[in-house]
Design a protein around this motif. Structure first.
Motif, PDB file in Angstrom:
ATOM      1  N   LEU A  54      -3.962 -30.338  20.375  1.00  0.00           N
ATOM      2  CA  LEU A  54      -2.980 -30.252  21.457  1.00  0.00           C
ATOM      3  C   LEU A  54      -1.555 -30.436  20.932  1.00  0.00           C
ATOM      4  O   LEU A  54      -0.622 -29.787  21.419  1.00  0.00           O
ATOM      5  N   ARG A  55      -1.380 -31.296  19.933  1.00  0.00           N
ATOM      6  CA  ARG A  55      -0.046 -31.460  19.343  1.00  0.00           C
ATOM      7  C   ARG A  55       0.411 -30.152  18.689  1.00  0.00           C
ATOM      8  O   ARG A  55       1.601 -29.816  18.719  1.00  0.00           O
ATOM      9  N   ALA A  56      -0.517 -29.437  18.087  1.00  0.00           N
ATOM     10  CA  ALA A  56      -0.166 -28.157  17.466  1.00  0.00           C
ATOM     11  C   ALA A  56       0.291 -27.152  18.519  1.00  0.00           C
ATOM     12  O   ALA A  56       1.235 -26.380  18.285  1.00  0.00           O
ATOM     13  N   ILE A  57      -0.348 -27.147  19.673  1.00  0.00           N
ATOM     14  CA  ILE A  57       0.056 -26.244  20.757  1.00  0.00           C
ATOM     15  C   ILE A  57       1.458 -26.590  21.244  1.00  0.00           C
ATOM     16  O   ILE A  57       2.292 -25.712  21.486  1.00  0.00           O
ATOM     17  N   LEU A  58       1.733 -27.883  21.367  1.00  0.00           N
ATOM     18  CA  LEU A  58       3.025 -28.331  21.883  1.00  0.00           C
ATOM     19  C   LEU A  58       4.147 -28.231  20.863  1.00  0.00           C
ATOM     20  O   LEU A  58       5.321 -28.132  21.227  1.00  0.00           O
ATOM     21  N   ALA A  59       3.800 -28.257  19.582  1.00  0.00           N
ATOM     22  CA  ALA A  59       4.821 -28.311  18.537  1.00  0.00           C
ATOM     23  C   ALA A  59       5.748 -27.098  18.575  1.00  0.00           C
ATOM     24  O   ALA A  59       6.963 -27.228  18.335  1.00  0.00           O
ATOM     25  N   ASP A  60       5.221 -25.927  18.875  1.00  0.00           N
ATOM     26  CA  ASP A  60       6.032 -24.706  18.840  1.00  0.00           C
ATOM     27  C   ASP A  60       7.131 -24.699  19.897  1.00  0.00           C
ATOM     28  O   ASP A  60       8.102 -23.945  19.772  1.00  0.00           O
ATOM     29  N   VAL A  61       6.986 -25.507  20.944  1.00  0.00           N
ATOM     30  CA  VAL A  61       7.999 -25.527  22.004  1.00  0.00           C
ATOM     31  C   VAL A  61       8.702 -26.875  22.086  1.00  0.00           C
ATOM     32  O   VAL A  61       9.417 -27.149  23.052  1.00  0.00           O
ATOM     33  N   GLY A  62       8.487 -27.719  21.090  1.00  0.00           N
ATOM     34  CA  GLY A  62       9.121 -29.040  21.104  1.00  0.00           C
ATOM     35  C   GLY A  62       8.552 -29.968  22.140  1.00  0.00           C
ATOM     36  O   GLY A  62       9.241 -30.880  22.609  1.00  0.00           O
ATOM     37  N   GLY A  63       7.285 -29.757  22.513  1.00  0.00           N
ATOM     38  CA  GLY A  63       6.655 -30.600  23.513  1.00  0.00           C
ATOM     39  C   GLY A  63       6.100 -31.879  22.916  1.00  0.00           C
ATOM     40  O   GLY A  63       6.098 -32.075  21.701  1.00  0.00           O
TER      41      GLY A  63
END
Length: 257
Positions: A54-63
């Motif tokens: 989930l961190r990888a999914i959020l990383a691209d948008v600065g989440g």
């Protein structure tokens, strides 16, 4: 680390319509930048692996991923239950679930809290009684920290009402976990939040009204959202030029001479 704001997604893989990772991908595409990982019934190793995904999914948008419970699973953001632990751990971001003013009064070093249920919820039927908007507003005024509204938030109109009551955002679960199109659902909710926190100017150059919560304006997600690009919310608007040209210097009054 700033507290969560906007539309915050709480996970539940058991009700996710099309797999938890796909729901999170869709929610992020729709503007969600905060995800709270629950899944407390998983073994720690499996839960840690899910946190990495989930961190990888959020990383691209600065989440940001927040982990429910005192163990941040390799991160530095946690969301604690009302029952404890006390005192809270010293992570960069600590939130807590609260349900009334008594629980809010126990807060010490937490950075934010959720209050629930605002409305009846399908996730926890019979849990309550619901606060309603009046109760939410009362807790916002009593709280020492910014509040997220949780419980039964499913429509853009409800998002707007929560922000107008002073919440810095809404935490949602079922409406996104069960959505046939998580990206579209998230975009609709996020757009309502952006509309609610965008100051409305009566005329060019007028001073904007303050946002709820003692002048604190919640962070509005702007990256990776085509909806934001189309609507222009959050962008400064050019000032309209006056017809009379630049302002002329004022003449000194008799007292000033």
């Amino acid at each position: 680390m700033t507290p969560p704001s906007g539309v915050v997604l709480l996970t539940d893989r058991l009700v996710a319509r099309d797999g938890l990772d796909r729901v999170v991908v869709g929610a992020v595409a729709g503007g969600v930048r905060w995800v709270v990982l629950r899944e407390k019934n998983l073994p720690r190793a499996e839960r840690s692996a899910l946190a990495v995904d989930l961190r990888a999914i959020l990383a691209d948008v600065g989440g940001t991923l927040v982990v429910a419970g005192p163990d941040p699973l390799g991160g530095d953001a946690v969301h604690l239950p009302a029952a404890g632990p006390y005192p809270p751990p010293t992570h960069s971001l600590v939130g807590r679930s609260c349900h009334d003013e008594t629980e809010l009064n126990r807060l010490t070093t937490e950075h934010y809290a959720t209050v629930s249920p605002v409305w009846p919820t399908k996730t926890k039927p019979g849990y309550g009684p619901p606060l309603d908007i009046a109760g939410l507003g009362s807790l916002v005024r009593a709280s020492p920290v910014p509040l997220l509204a949780l419980g039964g938030v499913e429509t853009p109109e409800q998002v707007t009402a929560c922000v107008q009551a002073g919440a810095i955002g809404v935490a949602v679960l079922g409406v996104l976990m069960r959505a046939t199109d998580p990206a579209e659902t998230a975009a609709n909710l996020t757009s309502a939040f952006q509309e609610a926190v965008t100051p409305k100017l009566s005329k060019p150059g007028a001073e904007s009204a303050r946002s709820p919560r003692r002048g604190l304006r919640p962070t509005v997600p702007t990256q990776g959202s085509s909806l934001t690009a189309r609507s222009g919310h959050g962008r400064p608007q050019p000032q309209t030029a006056t017809r009379n040209g630049p302002p002329q210097p004022q003449r000194a009054t008799q007292e000033e001479k």
